[in-house]
Design a protein around this motif. Structure first.
Motif, PDB file in Angstrom:
ATOM      1  N   HIS A  71       0.814  -1.213   0.000  1.00  0.00           N
ATOM      2  CA  HIS A  71       0.000   0.000   0.000  1.00  0.00           C
ATOM      3  C   HIS A  71       0.853   1.271   0.000  1.00  0.00           C
ATOM      4  CE1 HIS A  71      -3.428  -2.573   0.553  1.00  0.00           C
ATOM      5  NE2 HIS A  71      -2.907  -3.056   1.657  1.00  0.00           N
ATOM      6  N   ARG A  72       2.155   1.126  -0.023  1.00  0.00           N
ATOM      7  CA  ARG A  72       3.031   2.285  -0.013  1.00  0.00           C
ATOM      8  C   ARG A  72       3.178   2.818  -1.435  1.00  0.00           C
ATOM      9  NH1 ARG A  72       8.865   1.341   2.394  1.00  0.00           N
ATOM     10  NH2 ARG A  72       7.847   1.664   4.391  1.00  0.00           N
ATOM     11  N   LYS A  73       3.046   4.120  -1.598  1.00  0.00           N
ATOM     12  CA  LYS A  73       3.159   4.711  -2.932  1.00  0.00           C
ATOM     13  C   LYS A  73       4.598   4.661  -3.421  1.00  0.00           C
ATOM     14  CE  LYS A  73      -0.793   7.858  -2.706  1.00  0.00           C
ATOM     15  NZ  LYS A  73      -1.236   9.256  -2.789  1.00  0.00           N
ATOM     16  N   ASP A  74       4.741   4.469  -4.704  1.00  0.00           N
ATOM     17  CA  ASP A  74       6.054   4.424  -5.312  1.00  0.00           C
ATOM     18  C   ASP A  74       6.649   5.825  -5.313  1.00  0.00           C
ATOM     19  OD1 ASP A  74       8.075   4.592  -7.460  1.00  0.00           O
ATOM     20  OD2 ASP A  74       7.548   2.497  -7.740  1.00  0.00           O
ATOM     21  N   PRO A  75       7.854   6.004  -4.764  1.00  0.00           N
ATOM     22  CA  PRO A  75       8.412   7.359  -4.653  1.00  0.00           C
ATOM     23  C   PRO A  75       8.820   7.969  -5.984  1.00  0.00           C
ATOM     24  CG  PRO A  75      10.006   5.722  -3.934  1.00  0.00           C
ATOM     25  CD  PRO A  75       8.712   4.990  -4.139  1.00  0.00           C
ATOM     26  N   LEU A  76       8.993   7.161  -7.030  1.00  0.00           N
ATOM     27  CA  LEU A  76       9.392   7.714  -8.318  1.00  0.00           C
ATOM     28  C   LEU A  76       8.214   8.135  -9.181  1.00  0.00           C
ATOM     29  CD1 LEU A  76      12.369   5.625  -9.734  1.00  0.00           C
ATOM     30  CD2 LEU A  76      12.384   7.605  -8.234  1.00  0.00           C
ATOM     31  N   THR A  77       7.016   7.645  -8.855  1.00  0.00           N
ATOM     32  CA  THR A  77       5.888   7.829  -9.755  1.00  0.00           C
ATOM     33  C   THR A  77       5.608   9.291 -10.043  1.00  0.00           C
ATOM     34  OG1 THR A  77       4.889   5.771  -9.004  1.00  0.00           O
ATOM     35  CG2 THR A  77       3.439   7.351 -10.077  1.00  0.00           C
ATOM     36  N   HIS A  78       5.548  10.119  -9.001  1.00  0.00           N
ATOM     37  CA  HIS A  78       5.199  11.527  -9.223  1.00  0.00           C
ATOM     38  C   HIS A  78       6.327  12.276  -9.909  1.00  0.00           C
ATOM     39  CE1 HIS A  78       7.656  11.940  -5.617  1.00  0.00           C
ATOM     40  NE2 HIS A  78       7.736  13.229  -5.877  1.00  0.00           N
ATOM     41  N   LEU A  79       7.556  11.730  -9.847  1.00  0.00           N
ATOM     42  CA  LEU A  79       8.664  12.368 -10.544  1.00  0.00           C
ATOM     43  C   LEU A  79       8.646  12.033 -12.031  1.00  0.00           C
ATOM     44  CD1 LEU A  79      11.559  11.747  -8.004  1.00  0.00           C
ATOM     45  CD2 LEU A  79      10.273  13.856  -8.372  1.00  0.00           C
ATOM     46  N   TYR A 186      14.391   2.634 -17.502  1.00  0.00           N
ATOM     47  CA  TYR A 186      13.287   2.210 -16.647  1.00  0.00           C
ATOM     48  C   TYR A 186      13.425   0.757 -16.203  1.00  0.00           C
ATOM     49  CZ  TYR A 186      11.987   1.335 -21.504  1.00  0.00           C
ATOM     50  OH  TYR A 186      12.017   0.981 -22.819  1.00  0.00           O
ATOM     51  N   ILE A 187      14.211  -0.063 -16.937  1.00  0.00           N
ATOM     52  CA  ILE A 187      14.448  -1.443 -16.488  1.00  0.00           C
ATOM     53  C   ILE A 187      15.342  -1.428 -15.254  1.00  0.00           C
ATOM     54  CG2 ILE A 187      15.477  -3.666 -17.101  1.00  0.00           C
ATOM     55  CD1 ILE A 187      14.527  -3.230 -19.938  1.00  0.00           C
ATOM     56  N   LEU A 188      16.358  -0.593 -15.271  1.00  0.00           N
ATOM     57  CA  LEU A 188      17.218  -0.445 -14.097  1.00  0.00           C
ATOM     58  C   LEU A 188      16.415   0.085 -12.916  1.00  0.00           C
ATOM     59  CD1 LEU A 188      20.213  -0.757 -13.301  1.00  0.00           C
ATOM     60  CD2 LEU A 188      20.543   1.625 -13.953  1.00  0.00           C
ATOM     61  N   ALA A 189      15.532   1.047 -13.178  1.00  0.00           N
ATOM     62  CA  ALA A 189      14.676   1.586 -12.114  1.00  0.00           C
ATOM     63  C   ALA A 189      13.727   0.517 -11.580  1.00  0.00           C
ATOM     64  CB  ALA A 189      13.888   2.779 -12.634  1.00  0.00           C
ATOM     65  N   ALA A 190      13.227  -0.349 -12.458  1.00  0.00           N
ATOM     66  CA  ALA A 190      12.324  -1.417 -12.016  1.00  0.00           C
ATOM     67  C   ALA A 190      13.039  -2.376 -11.080  1.00  0.00           C
ATOM     68  CB  ALA A 190      11.777  -2.167 -13.230  1.00  0.00           C
ATOM     69  N   ILE A 191      14.289  -2.691 -11.374  1.00  0.00           N
ATOM     70  CA  ILE A 191      15.058  -3.561 -10.481  1.00  0.00           C
ATOM     71  C   ILE A 191      15.250  -2.889  -9.130  1.00  0.00           C
ATOM     72  CG2 ILE A 191      17.323  -4.619 -10.122  1.00  0.00           C
ATOM     73  CD1 ILE A 191      17.428  -5.153 -13.132  1.00  0.00           C
ATOM     74  N   GLY A 192      15.553  -1.587  -9.147  1.00  0.00           N
ATOM     75  CA  GLY A 192      15.695  -0.859  -7.886  1.00  0.00           C
ATOM     76  C   GLY A 192      14.414  -0.824  -7.084  1.00  0.00           C
ATOM     77  N   HIS A 280       7.621  -1.629 -17.708  1.00  0.00           N
ATOM     78  CA  HIS A 280       6.621  -1.183 -18.674  1.00  0.00           C
ATOM     79  C   HIS A 280       5.789  -0.034 -18.103  1.00  0.00           C
ATOM     80  CE1 HIS A 280       3.451  -1.288 -21.702  1.00  0.00           C
ATOM     81  NE2 HIS A 280       2.575  -1.424 -20.725  1.00  0.00           N
ATOM     82  N   HIS A 281       5.402  -0.143 -16.852  1.00  0.00           N
ATOM     83  CA  HIS A 281       4.614   0.921 -16.222  1.00  0.00           C
ATOM     84  C   HIS A 281       5.419   2.214 -16.136  1.00  0.00           C
ATOM     85  CE1 HIS A 281       1.610  -1.980 -15.581  1.00  0.00           C
ATOM     86  NE2 HIS A 281       2.047  -2.470 -14.444  1.00  0.00           N
ATOM     87  N   TYR A 282       6.697   2.109 -15.761  1.00  0.00           N
ATOM     88  CA  TYR A 282       7.543   3.303 -15.697  1.00  0.00           C
ATOM     89  C   TYR A 282       7.652   3.948 -17.076  1.00  0.00           C
ATOM     90  CZ  TYR A 282       9.278   2.638 -10.913  1.00  0.00           C
ATOM     91  OH  TYR A 282       9.398   2.552  -9.554  1.00  0.00           O
ATOM     92  N   ARG A 283       7.839   3.121 -18.094  1.00  0.00           N
ATOM     93  CA  ARG A 283       7.967   3.681 -19.445  1.00  0.00           C
ATOM     94  C   ARG A 283       6.665   4.361 -19.882  1.00  0.00           C
ATOM     95  NH1 ARG A 283       9.323   0.174 -24.819  1.00  0.00           N
ATOM     96  NH2 ARG A 283       7.086   0.115 -25.056  1.00  0.00           N
ATOM     97  N   GLU A 284       5.540   3.724 -19.599  1.00  0.00           N
ATOM     98  CA  GLU A 284       4.258   4.322 -19.942  1.00  0.00           C
ATOM     99  C   GLU A 284       4.064   5.663 -19.247  1.00  0.00           C
ATOM    100  OE1 GLU A 284       1.680   3.385 -21.959  1.00  0.00           O
ATOM    101  OE2 GLU A 284       2.948   1.831 -22.807  1.00  0.00           O
ATOM    102  N   LEU A 285       4.458   5.726 -17.998  1.00  0.00           N
ATOM    103  CA  LEU A 285       4.348   6.988 -17.261  1.00  0.00           C
ATOM    104  C   LEU A 285       5.222   8.065 -17.887  1.00  0.00           C
ATOM    105  CD1 LEU A 285       4.407   5.729 -13.554  1.00  0.00           C
ATOM    106  CD2 LEU A 285       2.491   6.834 -14.711  1.00  0.00           C
ATOM    107  N   SER A 286       6.423   7.688 -18.292  1.00  0.00           N
ATOM    108  CA  SER A 286       7.345   8.679 -18.837  1.00  0.00           C
ATOM    109  C   SER A 286       6.906   9.174 -20.206  1.00  0.00           C
ATOM    110  CB  SER A 286       8.756   8.074 -18.952  1.00  0.00           C
ATOM    111  OG  SER A 286       8.799   7.061 -19.941  1.00  0.00           O
ATOM    112  N   GLU A 287       6.064   8.400 -20.900  1.00  0.00           N
ATOM    113  CA  GLU A 287       5.637   8.776 -22.259  1.00  0.00           C
ATOM    114  C   GLU A 287       4.277   9.453 -22.286  1.00  0.00           C
ATOM    115  OE1 GLU A 287       5.853   5.156 -24.436  1.00  0.00           O
ATOM    116  OE2 GLU A 287       8.043   5.216 -24.619  1.00  0.00           O
ATOM    117  N   ARG A 288       3.639   9.621 -21.146  1.00  0.00           N
ATOM    118  CA  ARG A 288       2.311  10.238 -21.129  1.00  0.00           C
ATOM    119  C   ARG A 288       2.393  11.721 -21.461  1.00  0.00           C
ATOM    120  NH1 ARG A 288      -1.577   8.700 -16.286  1.00  0.00           N
ATOM    121  NH2 ARG A 288      -2.993   9.745 -17.683  1.00  0.00           N
TER     122      ARG A 288
END
Length: 288
Positions: A71-79, A186-192, A280-288
């Motif tokens: 339930h914790r929000k991802d800290p990178l999402t809003h960035l 974003y793959i490196l970020a996903a691993i992190g 994939h989710h990180y990439r989608e966010l970055s392309e919005r």
């Protein structure tokens, strides 16, 4: 008159005491949980310089085992994209335009089947001994004591002050560029995200993995680098661990063979799928 005043005073005191007890009963679990989370986080948030002995014991983990907070929000999402507070666009598409960009269910299922076929092949290659590099993370509790001995005596494993999410995002992109897959940061970020929630849980894992990218100390001994050029390759420092992870991925097939590189990082089919999903989710966010 005096008797009525005393009676009213006693009633007021009784009501106050009862209210205090109810408030204590209601709030104490929340306070305990918060203190527990803060203690687990603060154990690794000190200044650089403490020895590895302060992190772990050679006979067993001194810290809480690595765990996820669903339930914790991802800290990178809003960035990555300030217009959304959710990681999954597939489940939280807010507009018709966003929904229209999503692939069809048939394409998603076809992609999943393809990934699973690749994973089956990679497992066969691993059993045949074609993966010469040791996994970066994973493992079993049986190897914990050995990993802790290496952490104590053969590598640098000093706690550092953790960095804010914006710094993590910068490090992911910078390391990806340096190792030839800048467009796939974003793959490196996903691993992190999967390994430590971007530094929120630094380990040790049940297998003895440590740091923001959860390297096994035995693998760090071979692949860890001094990313920030301070003279020390510290497994706990994201400025060293993130470029080390990028280097490991590059040496094991990235960016030409991403499935193979991710499987090398952790020899598990579910891990490949999870990394690709978050990426994939990180990439989608970055392309919005």
């Amino acid at each position: 008159m005096e008797h009525r005043v005393r009676s009213a005073t006693r009633i007021s005191l009784a009501v106050f005491a009862l209210t205090s007890l109810l408030l204590a009963a209601f709030w104490s679990p929340v306070g305990a949980e918060t203190q527990g989370e803060n203690a687990a986080h603060d154990q690794y948030a000190g200044e650089t310089g403490s020895p590895a002995a302060s992190l772990t014991s050679e006979n067993g983990p001194a810290a809480h085992p690595r765990r996820e907070h669903p339930h914790r929000k991802d800290p990178l999402t809003h960035l990555i994209n300030h217009r959304t507070n959710h990681l999954s666009l597939a489940e939280n598409a807010g507009t018709n335009a966003a929904s229209a960009r999503q692939p069809s269910k048939e394409k998603i299922e076809a992609k999943k089947r393809h990934i699973r076929r690749v994973i089956v092949r990679l497992r066969k290659e691993a059993r045949a001994g074609r993966f010469t590099a040791p996994p970066a993370t994973g493992g079993t509790p049986r190897g914990f004591a050995r990993q802790m001995r290496i952490a104590h005596h053969q590598i640098a494993a000093y706690p550092v002050r953790n960095l804010p999410p914006r710094a993590y995002l910068h490090l992911y992109k910078k390391a990806a560029r340096e190792y030839g897959f800048g467009r796939d940061w974003y793959i490196l970020a996903a691993i992190g995200k999967i390994e430590s929630d971007h530094g929120r849980n630094m380990g040790p894992s049940s297998a003895g993995a440590l740091g923001p990218m959860q390297f096994l100390p035995s693998t760090w001994r071979l692949y860890g680098i001094d990313g920030n050029h301070d003279g020390v390759a510290n497994i706990m420092d994201p400025r060293d661990a993130i470029p080390s992870a990028a280097r490991y991925l590059r040496l094991n097939g990235a960016p030409r063979h991403w499935y193979r590189a991710i499987y090398a990082y952790n020899h598990a089919g579910w891990y490949v799928e999870k990394v690709l999903t978050v990426a994939h989710h990180y990439r989608e966010l970055s392309e919005r």
